[in-house]
Design a protein around this motif. Sequence first.
Motif, PDB file in Angstrom:
ATOM      1  N   PRO A 100      33.313  43.933  33.092  1.00 22.99           N
ATOM      2  CA  PRO A 100      33.658  42.707  32.371  1.00 22.99           C
ATOM      3  C   PRO A 100      32.568  41.657  32.551  1.00 22.99           C
ATOM      4  N   ILE A 112      35.190  36.720  32.193  1.00 25.95           N
ATOM      5  CA  ILE A 112      36.424  37.518  32.161  1.00 25.95           C
ATOM      6  C   ILE A 112      36.769  38.004  33.568  1.00 25.95           C
ATOM      7  N   HIS A 154      39.654  36.692  23.928  1.00 21.29           N
ATOM      8  CA  HIS A 154      39.410  36.573  25.369  1.00 21.29           C
ATOM      9  C   HIS A 154      40.650  36.970  26.161  1.00 21.29           C
ATOM     10  N   CYS A 194      40.787  40.590  26.367  1.00 20.53           N
ATOM     11  CA  CYS A 194      39.824  41.090  27.364  1.00 20.53           C
ATOM     12  C   CYS A 194      40.400  41.001  28.776  1.00 20.53           C
TER      13      CYS A 194
END
Length: 185
Positions: free
Chosen positions: A13, A17, A132, A135
């Motif tokens: 990541p 994140i 996001h 994620c």
Amino acid sequence: PQGAALPYRHLRPSRLIADEVNHFKQTILRTSVYTAVHHRMLKSEGHSVCEPSLRAVLSRATQPVTEEQRRAVMLQCRIDYAHVVRAQAETGAVGQRIFLASDRQRWDADQAFMDRGAVSYHTGIFRPTSPHGLCVDFWLLVDASLLVCNMASSIDWNICSLRMAHGRTCHSWVNHTWPIYTGSY
């Protein structure tokens, strides 16, 4: 994921994140050892395409599939709390905290998990429905001790490929080649 896991081994990541995932684990999950569930209903035009999608996936299995495995795979369309508790018992993950990632198409099913103490990513710096937020969900699913997911989900395909590249499994996963869909889901 069979044969596809090699490049996944190198994925990580982004720092943004990763920081949010770690913050969520420390402040909301309060553990790094947890069970993750991905609710994926696969609705299209108001009806579920999950069952036909999973039948297509099973038809492309790269290994023999027993009737017991077939039944376990078909349960992925309607993952409920009892199914997750059984998966925890089968894998020695009894009593682990549950993280729930969801496409939010069945609020009642999500709420049944939340009522039993599951947590979901909705209090962080990103909206859970934003790219996001997805994620963050993705990497929380990757990092789980036990993952209960849906083989017909392209997101889960990538998550399980990444997990397998690091020697982890996905509950009730059967290796298969990815079916080509003619419609959206």
